[in-house]
Design an enzyme around this catalytic site. Structure first.
Site, PDB file in Angstrom:
ATOM      1  N   GLU A  29       0.819  -1.218   0.000  1.00  0.00           N
ATOM      2  CA  GLU A  29       0.000   0.000   0.000  1.00  0.00           C
ATOM      3  C   GLU A  29       0.851   1.266   0.000  1.00  0.00           C
ATOM      4  OE1 GLU A  29      -3.605  -0.355   2.599  1.00  0.00           O
ATOM      5  OE2 GLU A  29      -2.566  -2.144   3.296  1.00  0.00           O
ATOM      6  N   SER A 159      -6.479  -2.230   1.514  1.00  0.00           N
ATOM      7  CA  SER A 159      -6.682  -1.506   0.249  1.00  0.00           C
ATOM      8  C   SER A 159      -7.084  -2.409  -0.906  1.00  0.00           C
ATOM      9  CB  SER A 159      -5.423  -0.707  -0.129  1.00  0.00           C
ATOM     10  OG  SER A 159      -5.196   0.324   0.787  1.00  0.00           O
ATOM     11  N   TYR A 225      -9.716   4.326  -4.987  1.00  0.00           N
ATOM     12  CA  TYR A 225      -8.642   5.304  -5.097  1.00  0.00           C
ATOM     13  C   TYR A 225      -8.558   6.040  -6.431  1.00  0.00           C
ATOM     14  CZ  TYR A 225      -7.097   2.898  -0.919  1.00  0.00           C
ATOM     15  OH  TYR A 225      -7.045   2.349   0.336  1.00  0.00           O
ATOM     16  N   ARG A 263     -11.165   3.114  11.454  1.00  0.00           N
ATOM     17  CA  ARG A 263     -12.364   2.983  10.629  1.00  0.00           C
ATOM     18  C   ARG A 263     -12.811   1.538  10.643  1.00  0.00           C
ATOM     19  NH1 ARG A 263     -10.652   3.330   5.334  1.00  0.00           N
ATOM     20  NH2 ARG A 263     -11.443   1.220   4.981  1.00  0.00           N
ATOM     21  N   ASP A 265     -15.326  -1.224   8.825  1.00  0.00           N
ATOM     22  CA  ASP A 265     -16.142  -1.498   7.641  1.00  0.00           C
ATOM     23  C   ASP A 265     -17.252  -2.481   7.994  1.00  0.00           C
ATOM     24  OD1 ASP A 265     -14.459   0.141   6.231  1.00  0.00           O
ATOM     25  OD2 ASP A 265     -13.232  -1.485   5.430  1.00  0.00           O
ATOM     26  N   GLU A 278     -14.082  -5.564   8.677  1.00  0.00           N
ATOM     27  CA  GLU A 278     -12.696  -5.402   9.114  1.00  0.00           C
ATOM     28  C   GLU A 278     -12.490  -4.019   9.722  1.00  0.00           C
ATOM     29  OE1 GLU A 278      -9.966  -4.269   5.454  1.00  0.00           O
ATOM     30  OE2 GLU A 278     -11.236  -5.984   4.932  1.00  0.00           O
ATOM     31  N   ASN A 280      -9.600  -0.746  10.036  1.00  0.00           N
ATOM     32  CA  ASN A 280      -8.419  -0.080   9.504  1.00  0.00           C
ATOM     33  C   ASN A 280      -7.901   0.859  10.587  1.00  0.00           C
ATOM     34  OD1 ASN A 280      -6.680   1.782   8.113  1.00  0.00           O
ATOM     35  ND2 ASN A 280      -7.640   1.170   6.192  1.00  0.00           N
ATOM     36  N   GLY A 284      -6.886   5.807   5.326  1.00  0.00           N
ATOM     37  CA  GLY A 284      -6.368   6.663   4.272  1.00  0.00           C
ATOM     38  C   GLY A 284      -6.785   8.113   4.468  1.00  0.00           C
TER      39      GLY A 284
END
Length: 327
Positions: A29, A159, A225, A263, A265, A278, A280, A284
């Site tokens: 990443e 990602s 992205y 974060r 999900d 999951e 994070n 990002g």
């Protein structure tokens, strides 16, 4: 449900000292991390913070040994040279250098999707059924056990790196080819048929949820992205449903020993309801990233968000001393 926006504790950028914005690294990443890092660096400097870019963990450790920085804003993504797997956190703990984001346990655990799901299941939190695929495992037998459709993905990447959407048995060919060259464990997870959400976490606050609506069939690397046609609806839900998804995300974050910011999900299955996917721990901070979008919904601009994240690296005594000087 209205979330109260946290406010900066003080205004003096000198309280942070020299800050290393850790970006890039050697994980899969790297490019996303570099873009995130540049954005964070610009935001901190715009607020007068003495912030400097550092590319990768070895460069950071060398600089810290020379006592060039007093704290670290970690915006590395991923593992094996990324900053989300607990290795960086352990080194910084040993050096006594404060840093943003989760500690050693939360970082290491949430980087591993399989172990995170095991913790959630032990806590009675909802997450899709899955199979753990060790190197050399029979992927087709696992797919038959779970039933198609499924996703196959590395347990310790982010990602959307190495993610395969399996709708028919023939789709397993590409996943098997990837598995043959990948040294780590893979996760095969039942596909949730329904809506996709993410919930940013800041301290004890769950930010407004975001419903993600990609133009294509699913939210892959391109949609995350590159594409400009992915829709982000914030808040993603209303009323009791919005309260429920924020509460679940915060419980999932805490269960995985995460802290600071991150974060979570979440998917909403048409039959089973909310399902955790999951965590994070170094989200990002690119132009397409989701935590800044949710923060804006409650009045926190990007520069203020970066300031607030960095504030979490300050010990209580430092904050108290700063408040006394301000008074």
């Amino acid at each position: 449900m209205t979330a109260a926006a946290p406010q900066p504790r003080f205004q003096d950028p000198a309280v942070f000292g020299r800050v290393a914005v850790l970006m890039g690294g050697t994980s899969a990443e790297r490019e996303v991390s570099l873009e995130s890092g540049r954005n964070v660096l610009d935001a901190l400097r715009a607020r007068g913070i003495d912030a400097h870019a550092v590319d990768g963990i070895p460069a950071l450790i060398a600089a810290l040994m020379d006592k060039r920085y007093e704290r670290v804003f970690n915006i590395l993504h991923g593992n094996r040279g990324g900053g989300e797997d607990g290795v960086l956190q352990g080194a910084l703990e040993a050096l006594g250098v404060p840093y943003t984001g989760s500690g050693v346990l939360g970082s290491a655990l949430s980087m591993d999707k399989i172990r995170t799901k095991q913790v959630w299941m032990s806590e009675g939190l909802p997450t899709p059924k899955f199979e753990r695929l060790r190197p050399g495992a029979d992927m087709r037998a696992a797919a038959r056990a779970l039933g198609l459709p499924v996703f196959v993905k590395p347990s310790c990447e982010g990602s959307s790196v190495g993610v395969f959407r399996i709708l028919a048995e023939s789709d397993l060919d590409a996943a098997e080819a990837f598995a043959a060259s990948y040294a780590g464990e893979l996760l095969m997870e039942q596909m949730v048929i329904g809506e996709e959400f993410t919930v940013g976490i800041f301290g004890d606050l769950a930010l407004p949820s975001i419903r993600i609506v990609p133009a294509g069939e699913w939210y892959d690397y391109h949609a995350k992205y590159i594409a400009d046609d992915t829709q982000y609806l914030c808040p993603g839900l209303e009323g009791d449903d919005e309260t429920a998804i924020r509460d679940l995300a915060l419980r999932a974050f805490r269960a995985a020993a995460c802290s600071g910011w991150g974060r979570v999900d979440v998917m909403r299955d048409r039959r089973l309801g909310l399902q955790l996917i999951e965590i994070n721990t170094a989200p990002g901070m690119t132009s397409h990233s989701l935590v800044p979008k949710a923060a804006r919904q409650i009045g926190i601009d990007f520069e203020t968000l970066c300031w607030l994240v960095l504030e979490n690296t300050l010990a209580d005594k430092t904050l108290a001393d700063a408040e006394v000087r301000r008074e």
